[in-house]
Design a protein around this motif. Structure first.
Motif, PDB file in Angstrom:
ATOM      1  N   ASN A  89      30.167  26.782  12.245  1.00  0.00           N
ATOM      2  CA  ASN A  89      31.234  27.488  11.201  1.00  0.00           C
ATOM      3  C   ASN A  89      30.793  25.869  10.305  1.00  0.00           C
ATOM      4  O   ASN A  89      31.607  25.108  10.290  1.00  0.00           O
ATOM      5  CB  ASN A  89      32.351  27.385  11.762  1.00  0.00           C
ATOM      6  CG  ASN A  89      33.330  28.515  10.849  1.00  0.00           C
ATOM      7  OD1 ASN A  89      33.051  29.210   9.940  1.00  0.00           O
ATOM      8  ND2 ASN A  89      34.605  28.310  11.641  1.00  0.00           N
ATOM      9  N   TYR A  99      28.360  31.014  11.772  1.00  0.00           N
ATOM     10  CA  TYR A  99      29.319  31.489  10.388  1.00  0.00           C
ATOM     11  C   TYR A  99      29.174  30.467   9.041  1.00  0.00           C
ATOM     12  O   TYR A  99      29.488  29.340   9.476  1.00  0.00           O
ATOM     13  CB  TYR A  99      30.524  31.563  10.854  1.00  0.00           C
ATOM     14  CG  TYR A  99      31.883  32.314   9.596  1.00  0.00           C
ATOM     15  CD1 TYR A  99      31.068  33.591   9.700  1.00  0.00           C
ATOM     16  CD2 TYR A  99      32.028  31.362   9.959  1.00  0.00           C
ATOM     17  CE1 TYR A  99      32.445  34.120   8.849  1.00  0.00           C
ATOM     18  CE2 TYR A  99      33.300  31.791   8.596  1.00  0.00           C
ATOM     19  CZ  TYR A  99      33.018  33.521   8.180  1.00  0.00           C
ATOM     20  OH  TYR A  99      33.917  33.840   7.316  1.00  0.00           O
ATOM     21  N   LYS A 100      28.825  30.698   7.777  1.00  0.00           N
ATOM     22  CA  LYS A 100      29.033  30.053   6.651  1.00  0.00           C
ATOM     23  C   LYS A 100      27.919  28.937   6.258  1.00  0.00           C
ATOM     24  O   LYS A 100      28.265  27.916   6.030  1.00  0.00           O
ATOM     25  CB  LYS A 100      29.700  30.097   6.367  1.00  0.00           C
ATOM     26  CG  LYS A 100      30.559  31.176   5.656  1.00  0.00           C
ATOM     27  CD  LYS A 100      32.051  30.456   5.237  1.00  0.00           C
ATOM     28  CE  LYS A 100      32.559  31.845   5.072  1.00  0.00           C
ATOM     29  NZ  LYS A 100      34.115  31.383   4.431  1.00  0.00           N
ATOM     30  N   LYS A 159      26.537  31.109  17.143  1.00  0.00           N
ATOM     31  CA  LYS A 159      26.861  32.029  17.040  1.00  0.00           C
ATOM     32  C   LYS A 159      26.779  30.864  15.251  1.00  0.00           C
ATOM     33  O   LYS A 159      27.304  30.056  15.496  1.00  0.00           O
ATOM     34  CB  LYS A 159      28.344  31.843  16.585  1.00  0.00           C
ATOM     35  CG  LYS A 159      28.544  33.073  15.646  1.00  0.00           C
ATOM     36  CD  LYS A 159      29.019  34.457  15.811  1.00  0.00           C
ATOM     37  CE  LYS A 159      29.399  34.753  14.194  1.00  0.00           C
ATOM     38  NZ  LYS A 159      30.330  36.504  15.077  1.00  0.00           N
ATOM     39  N   SER A 191      24.005  35.596  12.905  1.00  0.00           N
ATOM     40  CA  SER A 191      24.453  34.860  11.978  1.00  0.00           C
ATOM     41  C   SER A 191      25.442  35.976  10.932  1.00  0.00           C
ATOM     42  O   SER A 191      24.890  36.612  10.672  1.00  0.00           O
ATOM     43  CB  SER A 191      23.196  34.220  10.786  1.00  0.00           C
ATOM     44  OG  SER A 191      23.253  33.230   9.900  1.00  0.00           O
ATOM     45  N   ILE A 192      26.815  34.752  10.865  1.00  0.00           N
ATOM     46  CA  ILE A 192      27.373  35.602   9.225  1.00  0.00           C
ATOM     47  C   ILE A 192      27.146  34.806   8.141  1.00  0.00           C
ATOM     48  O   ILE A 192      27.765  33.448   8.229  1.00  0.00           O
ATOM     49  CB  ILE A 192      28.314  35.913  10.271  1.00  0.00           C
ATOM     50  CG1 ILE A 192      27.936  37.314  10.717  1.00  0.00           C
ATOM     51  CG2 ILE A 192      29.916  36.856   8.922  1.00  0.00           C
ATOM     52  CD1 ILE A 192      30.158  37.787  11.801  1.00  0.00           C
ATOM     53  N   ARG A 193      27.124  35.870   6.705  1.00  0.00           N
ATOM     54  CA  ARG A 193      27.002  34.632   5.577  1.00  0.00           C
ATOM     55  C   ARG A 193      26.620  33.240   5.630  1.00  0.00           C
ATOM     56  O   ARG A 193      26.452  32.315   4.827  1.00  0.00           O
ATOM     57  CB  ARG A 193      28.795  34.614   5.032  1.00  0.00           C
ATOM     58  CG  ARG A 193      28.860  35.444   5.070  1.00  0.00           C
ATOM     59  CD  ARG A 193      30.742  35.556   4.392  1.00  0.00           C
ATOM     60  NE  ARG A 193      31.061  36.955   3.857  1.00  0.00           N
ATOM     61  CZ  ARG A 193      32.461  37.090   4.789  1.00  0.00           C
ATOM     62  NH1 ARG A 193      32.854  36.741   5.821  1.00  0.00           N
ATOM     63  NH2 ARG A 193      32.771  38.438   4.404  1.00  0.00           N
ATOM     64  N   THR A 216      23.721  37.128   5.158  1.00  0.00           N
ATOM     65  CA  THR A 216      22.580  36.423   5.468  1.00  0.00           C
ATOM     66  C   THR A 216      21.069  36.491   3.441  1.00  0.00           C
ATOM     67  O   THR A 216      20.705  37.496   4.016  1.00  0.00           O
ATOM     68  CB  THR A 216      21.955  35.807   6.102  1.00  0.00           C
ATOM     69  OG1 THR A 216      23.060  36.799   6.932  1.00  0.00           O
ATOM     70  CG2 THR A 216      21.102  34.664   6.363  1.00  0.00           C
ATOM     71  N   SER A 240      27.879  27.271  18.975  1.00  0.00           N
ATOM     72  CA  SER A 240      28.623  28.176  17.694  1.00  0.00           C
ATOM     73  C   SER A 240      28.704  27.298  16.396  1.00  0.00           C
ATOM     74  O   SER A 240      29.437  25.950  16.590  1.00  0.00           O
ATOM     75  CB  SER A 240      30.861  28.796  17.836  1.00  0.00           C
ATOM     76  OG  SER A 240      30.970  29.201  16.484  1.00  0.00           O
TER      77      SER A 240
END
Length: 159
Positions: free
Chosen positions: A20, A50-51, A48, A75-77, A106, A18
């Motif tokens: 972040n 994230y940002k 994962k 993928s988020i952001r 994205t 993950s």
């Protein structure tokens, strides 16, 4: 680089890894097999993001990864996601998002020379789901036997 991730379990998201708020990451020549993200809203059976700013996955294999959304990768952001010469096979998501790759907010997505085989999800893109993302390109990529109950293979809403 040159690593294997097998049968890892995350209680939230990113069964194996993950990321972040990471500036730049490269995953190359790795195998992700049978990883899980357990929580209902957890995504990314294997990865994962994230940002993340720039994220590159190259010459990897994702097989039998299972979260609630984003079978192999979510993928988020993210800013720039590059998926190059990578195999996604028999990944599944129990809820929504896609069977292999779920991309949400994205900026740019490039999928080049990859293979998506028999990935499964309940809704929104058996292989790839792109939602509220800006630039999206697929080149020299093959999709075989991917399934979604609502939208098959690719889900790319028009804004």
């Amino acid at each position: 680089i040159n690593s294997g991730f097998s049968e890892n379990i995350a209680t939230h998201s990113g069964g194996a890894l993950s990321f972040n708020v990471v500036a730049q990451s490269v995953i190359m020549n790795c195998t992700f097999y049978c990883n899980k993200a357990l929580i209902f809203i957890g995504g990314g059976g294997a990865l994962k993001i994230y940002k993340g700013t720039v994220f590159r996955v190259s010459q990897c294999r994702f097989k039998l990864n299972k979260p609630s959304s984003g079978g192999a990768i979510e993928s988020i952001r993210g800013k720039d996601i590059h998926i190059l010469s990578t195999l996604f096979q028999q990944n599944s998501a129990s809820w929504r998002g896609d069977g292999a790759v779920n991309l949400f907010h994205t900026k740019s997505v490039y999928v080049i020379g990859s293979l998506y085989i028999a990935n499964l999800v309940k809704t929104d893109g058996g292989a790839i789901r792109v939602f509220e993302s800006f630039d999206f390109e697929i080149l020299r990529t093959v999709f075989l036997q991917n399934k979604a109950e609502v939208v098959h293979c690719l889900s790319i809403p028009v804004l």
